[in-house]
Motif scaffolding. Structure first.
Motif, PDB file in Angstrom:
ATOM      1  N   ARG A  67      44.191  46.712  39.118  1.00  0.00           N
ATOM      2  CA  ARG A  67      42.877  46.768  39.771  1.00  0.00           C
ATOM      3  C   ARG A  67      42.499  45.394  40.322  1.00  0.00           C
ATOM      4  O   ARG A  67      41.974  45.289  41.435  1.00  0.00           O
ATOM      5  N   GLU A  68      42.797  44.343  39.567  1.00  0.00           N
ATOM      6  CA  GLU A  68      42.504  42.981  40.018  1.00  0.00           C
ATOM      7  C   GLU A  68      43.343  42.621  41.247  1.00  0.00           C
ATOM      8  O   GLU A  68      42.837  42.061  42.227  1.00  0.00           O
ATOM      9  N   GLU A  69      44.632  42.934  41.188  1.00  0.00           N
ATOM     10  CA  GLU A  69      45.532  42.623  42.299  1.00  0.00           C
ATOM     11  C   GLU A  69      45.129  43.372  43.566  1.00  0.00           C
ATOM     12  O   GLU A  69      45.136  42.807  44.670  1.00  0.00           O
ATOM     13  N   ARG A  70      44.769  44.627  43.419  1.00  0.00           N
ATOM     14  CA  ARG A  70      44.377  45.438  44.582  1.00  0.00           C
ATOM     15  C   ARG A  70      43.141  44.875  45.267  1.00  0.00           C
ATOM     16  O   ARG A  70      43.087  44.781  46.500  1.00  0.00           O
ATOM     17  N   SER A  71      42.133  44.512  44.477  1.00  0.00           N
ATOM     18  CA  SER A  71      40.885  44.034  45.069  1.00  0.00           C
ATOM     19  C   SER A  71      41.076  42.670  45.724  1.00  0.00           C
ATOM     20  O   SER A  71      40.564  42.427  46.826  1.00  0.00           O
ATOM     21  N   ILE A  72      41.817  41.766  45.085  1.00  0.00           N
ATOM     22  CA  ILE A  72      42.033  40.435  45.656  1.00  0.00           C
ATOM     23  C   ILE A  72      42.878  40.528  46.920  1.00  0.00           C
ATOM     24  O   ILE A  72      42.553  39.899  47.943  1.00  0.00           O
ATOM     25  N   LEU A  73      43.942  41.310  46.878  1.00  0.00           N
ATOM     26  CA  LEU A  73      44.808  41.449  48.052  1.00  0.00           C
ATOM     27  C   LEU A  73      44.047  42.057  49.225  1.00  0.00           C
ATOM     28  O   LEU A  73      44.165  41.594  50.366  1.00  0.00           O
ATOM     29  N   ALA A  74      43.249  43.085  48.967  1.00  0.00           N
ATOM     30  CA  ALA A  74      42.480  43.735  50.029  1.00  0.00           C
ATOM     31  C   ALA A  74      41.547  42.748  50.709  1.00  0.00           C
ATOM     32  O   ALA A  74      41.419  42.733  51.950  1.00  0.00           O
TER      33      ALA A  74
END
Length: 259
Positions: A67-74
């Motif tokens: 969830r952290e990776e998805r939000s930061i990458l987006a």
């Protein structure tokens, strides 16, 4: 190591902003734009940029983004879209300190902190003052000294961070007809999935990027996107906060335009 979504995002963007015109930064931003909708099949620079800043708790070993990776990458992808064609950073961080006397509006640019603050003079009129500081500690000391002059019975200052709605409000306030952007904003908020909302948000960023006045607090946006991936209550709270800021009308500005 930084252990918050907004903190990690801030660190990454700060590293890119430090040399926007370098060939490396341009290549990274181009790669981030090209990585959109590629189903996690990203090139090496994207992975390096993301993983070298992430704490261990944010990482996953099962082959799927957390969830952290998805939000930061987006958000990094959105930042890269917004940054394209701009010589100065499109990232904006603002903190306001509110109390019964006035407020602080703090901005950071060109390695200086610029603060606007309101006071009430002897004639009971509100006056805006301006100061600049080269060191963060000097800024904090100034605000603490200013606050110490306020009677203790008054509420202590509260701290706010600008969100997406406030940034889009800047764009909206300069339009004679807001129908098109309002429709896009509402369509984004009523999206049935996170990915659908993100897709609408990318289109909005492409529209507003032409207005150089519009900057977005991308670290705060990363935190909001993280919450959008959370519970229904979290999603509804973020959407409400965006809407409140987006549709807010400055009554003083509106009255000043009346003839």
């Amino acid at each position: 190591m930084i252990s918050t979504v907004n903190g990690v995002t801030k660190s990454i963007i700060k590293s890119l902003d430090s040399n926007l015109q370098s060939s490396y930064t341009k290549a990274v931003l181009a790669e981030l734009r090209n990585s959109i909708n590629r189903n996690e099949n990203y090139a090496s620079k994207t992975w390096q940029l993301l993983f070298e800043k992430l704490p261990k708790d944010f990482l996953n070993t099962n082959g799927y983004l957390t969830r952290e990776e998805r939000s930061i990458l987006a958000v990094l992808q959105l930042y890269a879209v917004h940054q394209q064609g701009n010589l100065e950073t499109v990232n904006y961080e603002q903190e306001e300190f509110i109390d019964t006397v006035g407020h602080f509006d703090v901005q950071y640019a060109n390695k200086k902190f610029f603060v606007n603050y309101k006071v009430i003079n002897a004639d009971n009129e509100t006056v805006t003052c301006n100061r600049s500081f080269e060191k963060y500690d000097e800024l904090v000391n100034f605000m603490n000294e200013w606050n110490a002059q306020i009677p203790n019975k008054m509420p202590k200052p509260r701290k706010y961070s600008s969100n997406l709605g406030q940034s889009l409000n800047v764009f909206r306030s300069n339009l004679n007809d807001t129908t098109a952007i309002d429709n896009r904003f509402n369509t984004m908020l009523t999206a049935s999935t996170y990915d659908e909302l993100l897709n609408h948000l990318r289109h909005i960023i492409k529209i507003v990027k032409a207005n150089k006045q519009v900057k977005i607090n991308y670290p705060q946006l990363a935190k909001d996107m993280y919450n959008l991936l959370g519970s229904e209550n979290s999603r509804n709270r973020i959407k409400l906060q965006w809407s409140q800021a987006y549709y807010h009308v400055d009554s003083k500005k509106e009255n000043s335009n009346e003839k």
